[in-house]
Every structure is written in C-alpha cells, then in structure tokens.
Scaffold this active site. Structure first.
Site, PDB file in Angstrom:
ATOM      1  NE  ARG A 182      -3.712   2.204   2.494  1.00  0.00           N
ATOM      2  CZ  ARG A 182      -4.265   2.658   3.598  1.00  0.00           C
ATOM      3  NH1 ARG A 182      -4.051   2.042   4.752  1.00  0.00           N
ATOM      4  NH2 ARG A 182      -5.033   3.723   3.583  1.00  0.00           N
ATOM      5  CG  ASN A 205      -0.601   9.320   2.058  1.00  0.00           C
ATOM      6  OD1 ASN A 205      -1.108   8.385   1.431  1.00  0.00           O
ATOM      7  ND2 ASN A 205       0.042  10.323   1.468  1.00  0.00           N
ATOM      8  CG  HIS A 254      -8.117  -4.094  -2.134  1.00  0.00           C
ATOM      9  ND1 HIS A 254      -9.257  -3.363  -2.370  1.00  0.00           N
ATOM     10  CD2 HIS A 254      -7.157  -3.188  -1.820  1.00  0.00           C
ATOM     11  CE1 HIS A 254      -9.004  -2.073  -2.202  1.00  0.00           C
ATOM     12  NE2 HIS A 254      -7.742  -1.945  -1.867  1.00  0.00           N
ATOM     13  CG  HIS A 271      -1.071   5.458  -0.596  1.00  0.00           C
ATOM     14  ND1 HIS A 271      -1.870   6.218   0.230  1.00  0.00           N
ATOM     15  CD2 HIS A 271      -1.838   4.396  -0.964  1.00  0.00           C
ATOM     16  CE1 HIS A 271      -3.058   5.643   0.359  1.00  0.00           C
ATOM     17  NE2 HIS A 271      -3.052   4.526  -0.348  1.00  0.00           N
TER      18      HIS A 271
END
Length: 326
Positions: free
Chosen positions: A61, A93, A193, A65
């Site tokens: 993740r 974040n 995911h 980002h």
C-alpha cells in the site's frame, strides 16, 4: 571553424544523450557499488514479515501511495517539519501502517553500513514490495534499479491523486488513466486487496443505517454484512479497528479477492463497484476464473507502476535518511 564545429557537435551530442543515459534503470545497477543489495533487502523484509505479518500488505500500500501520486521517488517517506507538511501527513496517508515505513528504514540502515550513500530509498521500497508480494505467494516481477529520491514532499499536492475507498468507478478510471494506466491494469492492481485490511471507518456507512429501509448496502452478502457489523461494533471507540480485505484467504496473495466480489464479499464500496460496472466487470470475471492470468497482469502493471514518474541521475538524490532530505 572546423574545430569550433567539432566542439559544437560534441556538446550537442552530450546534451542529447545525457537525459537518456540518466533515465535508464538496470537490474544489476548495484552489482559493483553494493553487491549485497538484494540479499540485505531480502533478509530485512523476511525478518520483518515473520515478526509482523501485516508488513507485506502495508508495504504494498505504501508503494502504491508513493508511486501513483507523483512517481516512485520515496517522497512519501519524508517526515513533516515545522516548515513543511509532508505527503505522509496528508489525510489519505494517515492510516498507512507503520510496519511499511519501518521495514524500509531497517533496510536503509543495513545498506548504509554495507555501502554508504549508494542505495536510494525509492529502490529499497520498490524491491521490498516485490519481495514481500512474492513471499505471500504472489508473482515475481522484474524491478530495474537506479531511481533517485525526490526532493519535494507536500501534503497539499496529494489531494485527488490517489484512489479512495468510496470512489465511483468513473473517478477510479480517471485517477489511473491520468497516469497512463488502462482500465484492465487498474483492475489488476486492485487485486492487491487480496492481502491486507481496511479500517471499519472506511466502510461503516455501508453496513450501519444504510437507508431508511435497509440496515446495510444490499450489495453485501447478508451474512457477511452481519459479521462486519459485529466485528466493527466498537469502531467509534477504537478508530484503528479493521477487517481483512479478503476474508477467505487474508494471508495469501491469490485471486480469491476477485472470486469474492460476485458473492457480495467485497469489503469496500470501490470493490463492489468493480464487479457492478460493465467497464470493469469483464476483467474481474477473467481474474476470478484464472489466477495465472491475474498474476501475469498484476506483474506487468507493477513493473509499469514501478517506473512511473521516476527521478534518475542528477534530478534526484540518494538520501542519507529516508525520512528527511539531505
């Protein structure tokens, strides 16, 4: 005149070729300057994942980002100062788990001892992510090296550049499309995911008092929705309360995430949307049916994401510490 022409042409050739040379990444970039690079990163992520099993999902993740916002330059690792609010403190974040930051810092510390001022934090994050995905059973993919760390990190620039849990498909397509990713690549990357978790606050509006006539969003499997209501019952008191994104095989990188969506076992609104939208549903069905096809698509998309907006050569720096500029 001839001498001047030779000098001019030589200078012109240098100007033409320098950016291309600087922009190249190589799989063996650290072969001479830091020959134990791969082993040090591998040892670090293995130890961290064993002691903290959420590390893989957290690092994946964090990589998303960092790269999807403004390129893979490790700008998300920089800490805020009294004079600058950095990316990691942008609202989207704030929920990034600390395990991901920690594993990069640990690898950087070990690499600075082995080969000082040589390896960028951006390269560490890219390779650590790949190694952790592979550890979880996911596909191996190539990570060329030679990225530099960015010199800018501003929270104010993050708004609108990253996908959010409740985004409709049209907005998701726009976010990914603006960075050169197709709808199919977006769906493949959404397969991340298959590991990790989401905080209850990110989907609570869909499972509690959804409408006047329905307690929860009818896109959820009723038994699943009831289980989520029970699991998240105290999320107001405990904002960090979370649920696995893939409740069937949460600790394995596979294609079960896609198999869950037609059954109403998606966790986030954006998960349900992928199955319900005609632009994305065919790819969800494709990846649900064939794990190898998903793995191949995910690997290609990750290779593409890993070189998005990179800085090389003199356009970036090799940070001494990943959390602050030199």
């Amino acid at each position: 005149m001839a001498a001047f022409l030779i000098v001019f042409l030589t200078s012109l050739l240098t100007l033409i070729t320098l950016p291309a040379a600087e922009s190249r990444l190589y799989s063996n970039y650290y072969q001479k300057s830091c020959p134990r690079f791969n082993q040090i990163v591998q040892d670090t992520v293995t130890n961290k994942q064993i002691t903290s099993p959420t590390t893989a999902a957290a690092t994946l993740r964090l990589f998303f980002h960092d790269c999807l916002h403004n390129g893979c330059d490790a700008s998300i690792l920089v800490s805020s100062t009294p004079f600058n609010k950095a990316e990691r403190d942008a609202d989207i974040n704030l929920s990034l788990p600390g395990d991901a930051f920690d594993v990069v810092v640990r690898a950087k510390t070990a690499l600075e001892l082995a080969c000082p001022n040589t390896v960028s934090c951006a390269d560490i994050l890219a390779v650590a992510t790949r190694d952790l995905v592979t550890m979880m059973g996911g596909p191996y993919y190539n990570v060329p090296l030679g990225r530099r760390d960015g010199r800018v990190s501003k929270a104010s620039a993050v708004e609108g550049t990253l996908p959010r849990p409740a985004m409709p498909v049209s907005q998701l397509i726009q976010v990914f499309g603006s960075r050169g990713f197709s709808v199919q690549e977006m769906v493949a990357l959404s397969g991340a995911h298959t590991i990790g978790f989401s905080h209850c606050s990110e989907f609570s509006s869909a499972i509690y008092n959804y409408s006047k006539s329905e307690q929860f969003d009818p896109q959820y499997n009723p038994r699943f929705a009831a289980g989520l209501q029970q699991a998240c019952a105290d999320y107001h008191k405990n904002p960090t309360m979370s649920v696995f994104n893939d409740v069937m095989t949460p600790n394995k990188f596979d294609n079960v995430y896609f198999q869950n969506l037609p059954k109403g076992l998606g966790l986030l609104k954006s998960d349900h949307a992928l199955f319900n939208d005609p632009r994305t549903r065919p790819f969800v069905e494709l990846y649900a049916k064939d794990q190898n096809t998903f793995f191949q698509a995910f690997a290609r998309a990750m290779e593409k994401l890993g070189v998005h907006g990179i800085q090389t050569g003199r356009r970036g720096e090799i940070r001494h510490r990943c959390d602050e500029f030199n």
